[in-house]
Design a protein around this motif. Sequence first.
Motif, PDB file in Angstrom:
ATOM      1  N   PHE A  39       0.827  -1.210   0.000  1.00  0.00           N
ATOM      2  CA  PHE A  39       0.000   0.000   0.000  1.00  0.00           C
ATOM      3  C   PHE A  39       0.862   1.261   0.000  1.00  0.00           C
ATOM      4  CE2 PHE A  39      -1.726   3.416   2.644  1.00  0.00           C
ATOM      5  CZ  PHE A  39      -2.818   3.790   1.882  1.00  0.00           C
ATOM      6  N   CYS A  40       1.809   1.352   0.923  1.00  0.00           N
ATOM      7  CA  CYS A  40       2.638   2.559   1.038  1.00  0.00           C
ATOM      8  C   CYS A  40       3.446   2.822  -0.228  1.00  0.00           C
ATOM      9  CB  CYS A  40       3.574   2.445   2.239  1.00  0.00           C
ATOM     10  SG  CYS A  40       2.733   2.600   3.832  1.00  0.00           S
ATOM     11  N   ILE A  41       4.062   1.792  -0.757  1.00  0.00           N
ATOM     12  CA  ILE A  41       4.909   1.967  -1.936  1.00  0.00           C
ATOM     13  C   ILE A  41       4.089   2.374  -3.152  1.00  0.00           C
ATOM     14  CG2 ILE A  41       6.362   0.715  -3.589  1.00  0.00           C
ATOM     15  CD1 ILE A  41       7.554  -0.733  -1.098  1.00  0.00           C
ATOM     16  N   VAL A  42       2.990   1.700  -3.381  1.00  0.00           N
ATOM     17  CA  VAL A  42       2.183   2.015  -4.563  1.00  0.00           C
ATOM     18  C   VAL A  42       1.551   3.396  -4.444  1.00  0.00           C
ATOM     19  CG1 VAL A  42       0.133   1.325  -5.843  1.00  0.00           C
ATOM     20  CG2 VAL A  42       1.835  -0.362  -5.227  1.00  0.00           C
ATOM     21  N   GLU A  43       1.100   3.764  -3.263  1.00  0.00           N
ATOM     22  CA  GLU A  43       0.522   5.099  -3.091  1.00  0.00           C
ATOM     23  C   GLU A  43       1.572   6.183  -3.277  1.00  0.00           C
ATOM     24  OE1 GLU A  43      -2.757   5.863  -2.964  1.00  0.00           O
ATOM     25  OE2 GLU A  43      -2.991   3.710  -3.307  1.00  0.00           O
ATOM     26  N   LYS A  44       2.811   5.931  -2.854  1.00  0.00           N
ATOM     27  CA  LYS A  44       3.903   6.895  -3.070  1.00  0.00           C
ATOM     28  C   LYS A  44       4.175   7.039  -4.571  1.00  0.00           C
ATOM     29  CE  LYS A  44       7.523   9.370  -1.760  1.00  0.00           C
ATOM     30  NZ  LYS A  44       7.399  10.640  -1.093  1.00  0.00           N
ATOM     31  N   ILE A  45       4.210   5.934  -5.285  1.00  0.00           N
ATOM     32  CA  ILE A  45       4.435   5.987  -6.733  1.00  0.00           C
ATOM     33  C   ILE A  45       3.293   6.729  -7.423  1.00  0.00           C
ATOM     34  CG2 ILE A  45       4.584   4.568  -8.820  1.00  0.00           C
ATOM     35  CD1 ILE A  45       6.129   2.504  -7.077  1.00  0.00           C
ATOM     36  N   LYS A  46       2.059   6.462  -7.034  1.00  0.00           N
ATOM     37  CA  LYS A  46       0.908   7.171  -7.614  1.00  0.00           C
ATOM     38  C   LYS A  46       0.991   8.671  -7.330  1.00  0.00           C
ATOM     39  CE  LYS A  46      -2.403   3.381  -7.011  1.00  0.00           C
ATOM     40  NZ  LYS A  46      -3.617   2.989  -6.252  1.00  0.00           N
ATOM     41  N   LYS A  47       1.318   9.019  -6.097  1.00  0.00           N
ATOM     42  CA  LYS A  47       1.419  10.431  -5.718  1.00  0.00           C
ATOM     43  C   LYS A  47       2.473  11.133  -6.559  1.00  0.00           C
ATOM     44  CE  LYS A  47       3.309  13.806  -3.042  1.00  0.00           C
ATOM     45  NZ  LYS A  47       4.607  14.405  -3.308  1.00  0.00           N
ATOM     46  N   ASN A  48       3.633  10.479  -6.730  1.00  0.00           N
ATOM     47  CA  ASN A  48       4.687  11.069  -7.556  1.00  0.00           C
ATOM     48  C   ASN A  48       4.233  11.240  -9.002  1.00  0.00           C
ATOM     49  OD1 ASN A  48       6.436  11.281  -5.409  1.00  0.00           O
ATOM     50  ND2 ASN A  48       7.659   9.502  -5.968  1.00  0.00           N
ATOM     51  N   HIS A  49       3.537  10.251  -9.508  1.00  0.00           N
ATOM     52  CA  HIS A  49       3.043  10.325 -10.887  1.00  0.00           C
ATOM     53  C   HIS A  49       2.085  11.501 -11.068  1.00  0.00           C
ATOM     54  CE1 HIS A  49       1.602   9.021 -14.803  1.00  0.00           C
ATOM     55  NE2 HIS A  49       0.368   9.147 -14.335  1.00  0.00           N
ATOM     56  N   TYR A  50       1.117  11.625 -10.162  1.00  0.00           N
ATOM     57  CA  TYR A  50       0.108  12.678 -10.295  1.00  0.00           C
ATOM     58  C   TYR A  50       0.685  14.071 -10.085  1.00  0.00           C
ATOM     59  CZ  TYR A  50      -3.216   8.849 -10.281  1.00  0.00           C
ATOM     60  OH  TYR A  50      -3.890   7.697 -10.589  1.00  0.00           O
ATOM     61  N   SER A  51       1.770  14.171  -9.329  1.00  0.00           N
ATOM     62  CA  SER A  51       2.379  15.480  -9.086  1.00  0.00           C
ATOM     63  C   SER A  51       3.586  15.737  -9.999  1.00  0.00           C
ATOM     64  CB  SER A  51       2.797  15.605  -7.626  1.00  0.00           C
ATOM     65  OG  SER A  51       3.810  14.668  -7.325  1.00  0.00           O
ATOM     66  N   ASN A  52       3.759  14.864 -11.015  1.00  0.00           N
ATOM     67  CA  ASN A  52       4.859  14.990 -11.973  1.00  0.00           C
ATOM     68  C   ASN A  52       6.232  15.032 -11.299  1.00  0.00           C
ATOM     69  OD1 ASN A  52       3.356  14.940 -14.404  1.00  0.00           O
ATOM     70  ND2 ASN A  52       2.750  17.061 -14.038  1.00  0.00           N
ATOM     71  N   THR A  53       6.381  14.233 -10.253  1.00  0.00           N
ATOM     72  CA  THR A  53       7.672  14.060  -9.601  1.00  0.00           C
ATOM     73  C   THR A  53       8.310  12.819 -10.201  1.00  0.00           C
ATOM     74  OG1 THR A  53       6.836  15.028  -7.560  1.00  0.00           O
ATOM     75  CG2 THR A  53       8.825  13.687  -7.391  1.00  0.00           C
ATOM     76  N   PHE A  54       9.440  12.993 -10.845  1.00  0.00           N
ATOM     77  CA  PHE A  54      10.077  11.890 -11.538  1.00  0.00           C
ATOM     78  C   PHE A  54      11.138  11.257 -10.648  1.00  0.00           C
ATOM     79  CE2 PHE A  54       8.505  14.885 -14.678  1.00  0.00           C
ATOM     80  CZ  PHE A  54       7.650  14.048 -15.388  1.00  0.00           C
ATOM     81  N   ALA A  55      11.056   9.943 -10.519  1.00  0.00           N
ATOM     82  CA  ALA A  55      11.989   9.212  -9.662  1.00  0.00           C
ATOM     83  C   ALA A  55      12.168   7.799 -10.197  1.00  0.00           C
ATOM     84  CB  ALA A  55      11.457   9.172  -8.230  1.00  0.00           C
ATOM     85  N   ASN A  56      13.267   7.194  -9.817  1.00  0.00           N
ATOM     86  CA  ASN A  56      13.497   5.774 -10.057  1.00  0.00           C
ATOM     87  C   ASN A  56      13.279   5.059  -8.734  1.00  0.00           C
ATOM     88  OD1 ASN A  56      14.368   5.959 -12.822  1.00  0.00           O
ATOM     89  ND2 ASN A  56      16.249   6.859 -12.046  1.00  0.00           N
ATOM     90  N   TYR A  57      12.789   3.823  -8.805  1.00  0.00           N
ATOM     91  CA  TYR A  57      12.444   3.079  -7.596  1.00  0.00           C
ATOM     92  C   TYR A  57      13.196   1.767  -7.557  1.00  0.00           C
ATOM     93  CZ  TYR A  57       8.635   6.391  -8.080  1.00  0.00           C
ATOM     94  OH  TYR A  57       7.907   7.535  -8.250  1.00  0.00           O
ATOM     95  N   TYR A  58      13.677   1.436  -6.366  1.00  0.00           N
ATOM     96  CA  TYR A  58      14.438   0.211  -6.165  1.00  0.00           C
ATOM     97  C   TYR A  58      14.123  -0.390  -4.806  1.00  0.00           C
ATOM     98  CZ  TYR A  58      17.276   2.731  -9.611  1.00  0.00           C
ATOM     99  OH  TYR A  58      17.696   3.437 -10.696  1.00  0.00           O
ATOM    100  N   PHE A  59      14.509  -1.627  -4.627  1.00  0.00           N
ATOM    101  CA  PHE A  59      14.655  -2.180  -3.283  1.00  0.00           C
ATOM    102  C   PHE A  59      16.069  -2.712  -3.215  1.00  0.00           C
ATOM    103  CE2 PHE A  59      13.629  -6.097  -5.444  1.00  0.00           C
ATOM    104  CZ  PHE A  59      14.236  -7.099  -4.704  1.00  0.00           C
ATOM    105  N   TRP A  60      16.562  -2.862  -2.017  1.00  0.00           N
ATOM    106  CA  TRP A  60      17.976  -3.216  -1.836  1.00  0.00           C
ATOM    107  C   TRP A  60      18.071  -4.440  -0.938  1.00  0.00           C
ATOM    108  CZ3 TRP A  60      21.172  -3.216   2.523  1.00  0.00           C
ATOM    109  CH2 TRP A  60      22.546  -3.189   2.278  1.00  0.00           C
ATOM    110  N   ARG A  61      18.843  -5.409  -1.383  1.00  0.00           N
ATOM    111  CA  ARG A  61      19.046  -6.627  -0.587  1.00  0.00           C
ATOM    112  C   ARG A  61      20.453  -7.137  -0.828  1.00  0.00           C
ATOM    113  NH1 ARG A  61      14.919 -10.656  -2.046  1.00  0.00           N
ATOM    114  NH2 ARG A  61      13.577  -9.432  -0.712  1.00  0.00           N
TER     115      ARG A  61
END
Length: 118
Positions: A39-61
Amino acid sequence: EISKSVKIYFYDLGIRNSLIQNYNPLDIRNDVGALWENFCIVEKIKKNHYSNTFANYYFWRTYTQKEIDFIEEKEGKLFAFEIKWKQNYKSAPREFLEEYKNSSFEIINNTNYYKFLS
């Protein structure tokens, strides 16, 4: 670091619940942590998309199973987030902070997620 691992998130958690046939309330589910992270990750990605904030997303292991749930790369910086349903304290993996000196680390939980999503 493992570079070939993949995590999959659902834009619609209802579809996820349907696929695994689990519609139980959160207080009796054994996957509440995974739901919360999704929920948190997808909502953050949606928020960035709607506000035209461009970012790359990763997880680290790492091969030793140290991980960070969500890393957002924007404006030349790495913003690392560990997402926990409860208010468990967890520090950033030492290896991550040593390797990525120009990064930040924050724990997101059910008390501070609104700031993360705004």
